[in-house]
Design an enzyme around this catalytic site. Structure first.
Site, PDB file in Angstrom:
ATOM      1  N   HIS A  35     -21.642 -10.589  -4.002  1.00  0.00           N
ATOM      2  CA  HIS A  35     -21.277  -9.240  -3.416  1.00  0.00           C
ATOM      3  C   HIS A  35     -21.745  -9.226  -1.728  1.00  0.00           C
ATOM      4  O   HIS A  35     -22.751  -8.122  -1.832  1.00  0.00           O
ATOM      5  CB  HIS A  35     -21.680  -8.200  -4.275  1.00  0.00           C
ATOM      6  CG  HIS A  35     -21.023  -6.980  -4.143  1.00  0.00           C
ATOM      7  ND1 HIS A  35     -20.718  -5.998  -4.986  1.00  0.00           N
ATOM      8  CD2 HIS A  35     -20.467  -6.240  -2.800  1.00  0.00           C
ATOM      9  CE1 HIS A  35     -20.008  -4.959  -4.447  1.00  0.00           C
ATOM     10  NE2 HIS A  35     -19.943  -5.237  -3.251  1.00  0.00           N
TER      11      HIS A  35
ATOM     12  N   ASP B 103       0.939  -1.315   0.036  1.00  0.00           N
ATOM     13  CA  ASP B 103       0.167  -0.082  -0.024  1.00  0.00           C
ATOM     14  C   ASP B 103       0.971   1.129   0.182  1.00  0.00           C
ATOM     15  O   ASP B 103       1.810   1.279   1.004  1.00  0.00           O
ATOM     16  CB  ASP B 103      -0.840  -0.079   1.202  1.00  0.00           C
ATOM     17  CG  ASP B 103      -2.048   1.161   1.069  1.00  0.00           C
ATOM     18  OD1 ASP B 103      -1.664   2.030   0.616  1.00  0.00           O
ATOM     19  OD2 ASP B 103      -3.063   0.891   1.342  1.00  0.00           O
TER      20      ASP B 103
ATOM     21  N   ARG C 285     -13.317  -4.919  -5.482  1.00  0.00           N
ATOM     22  CA  ARG C 285     -14.079  -4.594  -6.687  1.00  0.00           C
ATOM     23  C   ARG C 285     -13.682  -5.557  -7.716  1.00  0.00           C
ATOM     24  O   ARG C 285     -12.551  -5.767  -7.857  1.00  0.00           O
ATOM     25  CB  ARG C 285     -13.865  -3.053  -7.083  1.00  0.00           C
ATOM     26  CG  ARG C 285     -14.537  -2.061  -6.261  1.00  0.00           C
ATOM     27  CD  ARG C 285     -15.862  -1.874  -6.353  1.00  0.00           C
ATOM     28  NE  ARG C 285     -16.589  -1.018  -5.628  1.00  0.00           N
ATOM     29  CZ  ARG C 285     -17.134  -1.074  -4.517  1.00  0.00           C
ATOM     30  NH1 ARG C 285     -17.122  -2.361  -3.747  1.00  0.00           N
ATOM     31  NH2 ARG C 285     -17.940  -0.175  -3.704  1.00  0.00           N
TER      32      ARG C 285
ATOM     33  N   GLU D  16     -21.995  -6.869 -12.390  1.00  0.00           N
ATOM     34  CA  GLU D  16     -23.027  -7.486 -11.222  1.00  0.00           C
ATOM     35  C   GLU D  16     -24.429  -7.066 -11.536  1.00  0.00           C
ATOM     36  O   GLU D  16     -24.694  -5.622 -11.881  1.00  0.00           O
ATOM     37  CB  GLU D  16     -22.574  -7.020 -10.080  1.00  0.00           C
ATOM     38  CG  GLU D  16     -21.002  -7.531  -9.621  1.00  0.00           C
ATOM     39  CD  GLU D  16     -20.564  -7.087  -8.153  1.00  0.00           C
ATOM     40  OE1 GLU D  16     -21.241  -6.338  -7.735  1.00  0.00           O
ATOM     41  OE2 GLU D  16     -19.549  -7.575  -7.941  1.00  0.00           O
TER      42      GLU D  16
END
Length: 327
Positions: A279, A174, A231, A260
């Site tokens: 999801h 990150d 995602r 989706e």
């Protein structure tokens, strides 16, 4: 005095009643729209000051057609269905709900990780197909596994901390955050090359779209695994299917897809080496309540702070006159 209008653009799978009650108690007129399409929003919420969205697209066209709009409140940590640049250009605030389901999503990713490493979905299918033989699956000893984490926001950090005591090593990438204790920071490509399991916890942006492409999937260790609860478009779906077909990636656990709900005969949903959930990683009775309440509270707080700011500004503007009178 006319009440401000707050419009729910689309109701997904959470009961909006607690949010509606909070908004009405705070003086808002609340509307629930029909389908959340741009045309529906423009037709039914042209006078809205606040939009509370599920998955509805808030496009530049929508923003331009709602001259009184002041805030868009999402019901998720992500804001990828909102044209944030257009909002900024029109002075519209975008507010999200980043912490409502941290525990749930991190737990879902952890459950997916363990189920892949021990081959549970594939073994279950073998038994149901009449084969009582687990030797065909590549099962792992957890203490010999390296887990790679991409993204150290709330969920990524919670997942990394939860999986760390169970495996040999956790490495993470990150560029904006330091890792929690016991987790090693690495470059993106170093994490990809080291990970037996790669778990994705990044927002979707133009820079992260298809971050896990054919080249990066190919750079993962042979026989490794992919987990995605963030995602769907972080992964190139066709490249992942190819990697699963070749066996380079043993299996993938996906709570999110590029499209989706999935299209008919979606190759990843139909693939024998995937585990797909709808999801749903964020769901629990507690998170369902928190998402709805926090989304509505964001709107209430925004307008309360705006009113206070306008009051303070008016008071500040008047203060020199009072000082001059008293001097």
């Amino acid at each position: 005095m006319t009440r401000p209008v707050a419009a729910y653009t689309d109701i997904v799978d959470l009961d909006p009643a607690p949010g509606v009650a909070l908004l009405e108690q705070s003086g808002f007129e609340v509307r629930i729209l029909d389908d959340g399409s741009p045309a529906d929003i423009i037709a039914q919420a042209a006078d809205a000051q606040a939009l509370l969205i599920g998955y509805a697209p808030v496009t530049a066209q929508v923003i331009e057609a709602l001259p009184r709009l002041r805030v868009v409140a999402t019901q998720s940590a992500g804001v990828d269905t909102v044209d944030v640049a257009a909002c900024a250009a029109h002075g519209v605030e975008v507010m999200n709900v980043p912490g409502a389901a941290t525990e749930e999503v991190a737990s879902h990713a952890l459950a997916m990780t363990l189920s892949l490493l021990r081959g549970l979905p594939m073994l279950d299918r073998e038994v149901r197909a009449g084969r009582w033989d687990g030797s065909r699956e590549r099962l792992h000893r957890l203490s010999e596994v390296t887990v790679g984490v991409l993204g150290l926001g709330r969920i990524g950090r919670a997942y990394a901390s939860a999986v760390r005591p169970l495996v040999d090593r956790v490495v993470a990438y990150d560029p904006l955050a330091s890792p929690p204790p016991g987790v090693e920071a690495m470059s993106l490509d170093e994490v990809v090359a080291a990970a037996t399991v790669l778990s994705l916890h990044l927002p979707l942006t133009e820079k992260t779209r298809h971050l896990l492409d054919r080249d990066r999937l190919g750079a993962m260790p042979a026989g490794s695994f992919v987990v995605n609860v963030a995602r769907g478009a972080l992964i190139d779906s066709e490249a992942l299917r190819e990697a699963l077909d070749s066996g380079h990636i043993t299996a993938a656990a996906l709570d999110v897809l590029e499209h989706e709900p999935p299209r008919p005969n979606d190759p990843l949903v139909a693939h024998p080496r995937t585990v797909v959930t709808p999801h749903a990683a964020y769901l629990s009775p507690a998170s369902a309540r928190d998402y709805v309440v926090l989304q509505a509270r964001n709107v209430v707080t925004f307008f309360a702070e705006r009113a206070n700011h306008e009051h303070d500004t008016a008071s500040f503007s008047a203060s020199p006159t009072r000082q001059e009178t008293s001097s």
